[in-house]
Design an enzyme around this catalytic site. Sequence first.
Site, PDB file in Angstrom:
ATOM      1  N   ASP A  10       0.144  -7.997  -8.716  1.00 45.15           N
ATOM      2  CA  ASP A  10       0.820  -7.434  -7.549  1.00 45.15           C
ATOM      3  C   ASP A  10       1.748  -8.502  -6.999  1.00 45.15           C
ATOM      4  O   ASP A  10       1.610  -9.689  -7.314  1.00 45.15           O
ATOM      5  CB  ASP A  10      -0.196  -7.023  -6.480  1.00 45.15           C
ATOM      6  CG  ASP A  10       0.501  -6.443  -5.245  1.00 45.15           C
ATOM      7  OD1 ASP A  10       1.455  -5.657  -5.413  1.00 45.15           O
ATOM      8  OD2 ASP A  10       0.105  -6.787  -4.118  1.00 45.15           O
ATOM      9  N   SER A  11       2.671  -8.070  -6.166  1.00 44.61           N
ATOM     10  CA  SER A  11       3.546  -9.033  -5.503  1.00 44.61           C
ATOM     11  C   SER A  11       2.788  -9.863  -4.474  1.00 44.61           C
ATOM     12  O   SER A  11       3.282 -10.881  -4.014  1.00 44.61           O
ATOM     13  CB  SER A  11       4.694  -8.293  -4.820  1.00 44.61           C
ATOM     14  OG  SER A  11       4.177  -7.422  -3.841  1.00 44.61           O
ATOM     15  N   TYR A  42       8.504  -8.240  -2.778  1.00 39.65           N
ATOM     16  CA  TYR A  42       9.470  -7.943  -3.832  1.00 39.65           C
ATOM     17  C   TYR A  42      10.487  -6.882  -3.362  1.00 39.65           C
ATOM     18  O   TYR A  42      11.590  -6.803  -3.887  1.00 39.65           O
ATOM     19  CB  TYR A  42       8.754  -7.349  -5.067  1.00 39.65           C
ATOM     20  CG  TYR A  42       8.063  -8.329  -5.990  1.00 39.65           C
ATOM     21  CD1 TYR A  42       7.864  -9.673  -5.654  1.00 39.65           C
ATOM     22  CD2 TYR A  42       7.595  -7.887  -7.235  1.00 39.65           C
ATOM     23  CE1 TYR A  42       7.217 -10.533  -6.530  1.00 39.65           C
ATOM     24  CE2 TYR A  42       6.954  -8.744  -8.115  1.00 39.65           C
ATOM     25  CZ  TYR A  42       6.753 -10.061  -7.757  1.00 39.65           C
ATOM     26  OH  TYR A  42       6.118 -10.906  -8.626  1.00 39.65           O
ATOM     27  N   GLY A  43      10.074  -6.071  -2.406  1.00 43.19           N
ATOM     28  CA  GLY A  43      10.748  -4.804  -2.128  1.00 43.19           C
ATOM     29  C   GLY A  43      12.192  -4.880  -1.681  1.00 43.19           C
ATOM     30  O   GLY A  43      12.918  -3.891  -1.772  1.00 43.19           O
ATOM     31  N   CYS A  73       1.579  -2.558  -8.010  1.00 40.28           N
ATOM     32  CA  CYS A  73       2.676  -2.772  -7.064  1.00 40.28           C
ATOM     33  C   CYS A  73       3.692  -1.678  -7.342  1.00 40.28           C
ATOM     34  O   CYS A  73       4.167  -1.550  -8.473  1.00 40.28           O
ATOM     35  CB  CYS A  73       3.272  -4.163  -7.314  1.00 40.28           C
ATOM     36  SG  CYS A  73       4.809  -4.485  -6.417  1.00 40.28           S
ATOM     37  N   THR A  75       6.764  -1.331  -6.227  1.00 37.78           N
ATOM     38  CA  THR A  75       8.105  -1.847  -6.491  1.00 37.78           C
ATOM     39  C   THR A  75       8.219  -2.279  -7.955  1.00 37.78           C
ATOM     40  O   THR A  75       9.159  -1.903  -8.660  1.00 37.78           O
ATOM     41  CB  THR A  75       8.390  -3.046  -5.569  1.00 37.78           C
ATOM     42  OG1 THR A  75       8.225  -2.627  -4.209  1.00 37.78           O
ATOM     43  CG2 THR A  75       9.784  -3.588  -5.772  1.00 37.78           C
ATOM     44  N   GLU A 152       0.712  -8.868   4.749  1.00 40.50           N
ATOM     45  CA  GLU A 152       0.548 -10.213   4.174  1.00 40.50           C
ATOM     46  C   GLU A 152       0.183 -11.231   5.262  1.00 40.50           C
ATOM     47  O   GLU A 152      -0.481 -12.225   4.993  1.00 40.50           O
ATOM     48  CB  GLU A 152       1.823 -10.651   3.438  1.00 40.50           C
ATOM     49  CG  GLU A 152       2.094  -9.898   2.130  1.00 40.50           C
ATOM     50  CD  GLU A 152       1.235 -10.346   0.944  1.00 40.50           C
ATOM     51  OE1 GLU A 152       0.838 -11.517   0.892  1.00 40.50           O
ATOM     52  OE2 GLU A 152       0.937  -9.502   0.080  1.00 40.50           O
ATOM     53  N   CYS A 184       3.127   2.133  -1.615  1.00 42.26           N
ATOM     54  CA  CYS A 184       3.110   0.670  -1.704  1.00 42.26           C
ATOM     55  C   CYS A 184       1.649   0.271  -1.584  1.00 42.26           C
ATOM     56  O   CYS A 184       0.956   0.763  -0.682  1.00 42.26           O
ATOM     57  CB  CYS A 184       3.940   0.054  -0.574  1.00 42.26           C
ATOM     58  SG  CYS A 184       3.812  -1.747  -0.483  1.00 42.26           S
ATOM     59  N   THR A 185       1.175  -0.571  -2.472  1.00 44.95           N
ATOM     60  CA  THR A 185      -0.270  -0.865  -2.469  1.00 44.95           C
ATOM     61  C   THR A 185      -0.699  -1.644  -1.228  1.00 44.95           C
ATOM     62  O   THR A 185      -1.897  -1.768  -0.968  1.00 44.95           O
ATOM     63  CB  THR A 185      -0.704  -1.610  -3.752  1.00 44.95           C
ATOM     64  OG1 THR A 185       0.191  -2.693  -3.987  1.00 44.95           O
ATOM     65  CG2 THR A 185      -0.694  -0.675  -4.941  1.00 44.95           C
ATOM     66  N   HIS A 186       0.259  -2.173  -0.474  1.00 42.79           N
ATOM     67  CA  HIS A 186      -0.106  -2.814   0.797  1.00 42.79           C
ATOM     68  C   HIS A 186      -0.446  -1.786   1.886  1.00 42.79           C
ATOM     69  O   HIS A 186      -1.175  -2.097   2.818  1.00 42.79           O
ATOM     70  CB  HIS A 186       1.053  -3.672   1.319  1.00 42.79           C
ATOM     71  CG  HIS A 186       1.254  -4.950   0.580  1.00 42.79           C
ATOM     72  ND1 HIS A 186       1.806  -5.005  -0.670  1.00 42.79           N
ATOM     73  CD2 HIS A 186       0.984  -6.247   0.928  1.00 42.79           C
ATOM     74  CE1 HIS A 186       1.873  -6.271  -1.072  1.00 42.79           C
ATOM     75  NE2 HIS A 186       1.390  -7.048  -0.133  1.00 42.79           N
TER      76      HIS A 186
END
Lengths: 276, 276
Positions: A10-11, A42-43, A73, A75, A152, A184-186
Site C-alpha cells: 500500500d502507499s 500517491y493519490g 491501494c 490509486t 496517516e 481508498c483503503t485508508h
Amino acid sequence: MRNQPIGVMDSGVGGLTVVSEIWRQLPREEILFYGDSARCPYGDRPAAEIAEFTFRALDFLVEQRVKMLVIACNTATAVCLDWARERYDIPVLGVIAPGARAAIAATTNQRVGIIGTHATISSNSYPRALHLTHRGIATVPVACPRFVSIVEQGLTASAEVLPVVADSLREFSDANIDTLILGCTHYPLLASAIGQVMGPSVTLINSAEETARDISFVLADQQMTRTHMTEPNHVFLTSGDAGAFADIGARWLGRAIAVSRHDVWECGECFDAAGG
Amino acid sequence: MRNQPIGVMDSGVGGLTVVSEIWRQLPREEILFYGDSARCPYGDRPAAEIAEFTFRALDFLVEQRVKMLVIACNTATAVCLDWARERYDIPVLGVIAPGARAAIAATTNQRVGIIGTHATISSNSYPRALHLTHRGIATVPVACPRFVSIVEQGLTASAEVLPVVADSLREFSDANIDTLILGCTHYPLLASAIGQVMGPSVTLINSAEETARDISFVLADQQMTRTHMTEPNHVFLTSGDAGAFADIGARWLGRAIAVSRHDVWECGECFDAAGG
C-alpha cells in the site's frame, strides 16, 4: 510455494484494512506487508510516478518470494493492476473490482457513489468496473484528497475529522445514492464519520472485506492455501516512521504488530525477510 | 466465447436460487439452465449414480458451447467438482467453497452448522472447505433429506413446512451455533421457516449469493464478461414437468420464465439451444 506469505503493498497504512480482513477470513495465511508511507499519499501524483513507486515495491515483494501480490491501494490498482498481471507470474489482485462487485450486490436503486483520491477518480476505474458487470448503474464519483493525510496522521476520531469529512462529501447531498464505495483503503478508518455524514440509508462499501474473499477464492481455486501447522509469522515493513506505523496498526488491527523500517529505494539488497 | 451463455445445472429447481443472484449481480449475462427434476433428489443416491447424472448434464451444457459451468447443486458439487475441473477446459464453479467462505466471514463464535442432503453431509465437503481456510471453526453437520422433496413439490409457505423443518433441525437446539450454512440450493426456498426455527441470533448462509460473486470474479478476471448489447436470452430446460418447473420458477424468481422439457438421457442429439 503455497507456504510462502501473501505480499500486500500500500502507499501507507491504508492497506492494513485488507490485512485485518485477511486475518479474519484467512487466519492461517502469512503476510509480508510493505507500506510506502515515505511517499504517501500517491493519490495526487502523476501516473508515471505512481507506477514507478508501485512496481519498485511489488518487485521487492516478488524478490522475497511471496506467493501472491495484493495491491491494497486503490490509486496503485487503478494505475498498475493490468501491467502487474503481465509482469509477474504469480496471481495479482487489486481492490477496485472487489469493491465494484460488492456495490452491485448492495445497491437497490442502482445509484452508487464513489470516493477516492484524485488519481483513482480521474482514472475512471470504478465506473468502468461497475459497468463491465452492470451497465445500468449510475455513478457519482467525488475526489476526497484530504482524507489520506488525515488517516496517516492518526486522526480518525469522528469529532476531529467530521468538519473535513462533511465538507468533502457535500456533493452527495442531493445525489440520491444508496451505496457509497470507500474507494481508498485508508477511508474505512474514517467510516464512522463518513457514516454520520451520509446517514443510515447509505451502505458503505469497504473493499477490504471483498478483497479478502477474492484472495480466499484464488488460494482455494489454485490450491495455494498455506498448509504449515505453525502459527503464521507476519512481517510489516514501512518506508516511513516505524513507530507511527506501529501505533496506527495496533489501533486499527486491535493487536500490537512489530514494524521495521525498510525503504526499497534506499537499500534494495539488504533486507532479508527471514531475519526481518 | 465471452458472449456464450453461462451453463447452470442442478438436480431440480434449487439452482434457480443461483440464477436469481446471477440476474441481480450480473444482469448482462445469459444463462442456459438444466434442471434434472426427473432424477431429483440426487441426495440419497450412491455417488457413482450422482456422478453419472451430473456428467451427462454437464456434457450436454458443454456441447451447447457454454463459456462456464456452474454446478448449482451441493450434492453434485460434493461428488463431481474436482473431476469436472479436470474434464472440461472451461471454468467450473461449485457452490460449496463459496458458502464456506461466507460462513467464515459471518461467524463470530466460530461455531457453524451445516444442513444438506445425506450425500453432501456424508461427503464431509463443507467441514473440509471450512478447515482448509480456517482450522478453528467447529462444525455441526445435520442431514435434512426431507427438504428437497418439499421444495420440489412447491411447498414453501412457512405454515405448511414448519413442523417438518422444526423436527429436522432439533439437533441444533443446544449446539450454540451462530451461523448455519444452507448446504443445498433448494433450502433458501425454506429460509423463512428455517429462520423461524433457528431464531434471529443465527445467520443463514445462502451459497447462491456467494456463488454469483465468484462467477463475477472469474468472468472479470478471465475477461469473459458478455459484451453483446442485446438483452440476454435465457433458456431453461428441465427433464421433469415443464409446467411445474415454470410455476416454481416464476414464484421464486419473481418473473415468468419459459421452460422447455428436455431430458439429456432421452435425446442427446435433438436439442438446439438456439431454437430451444
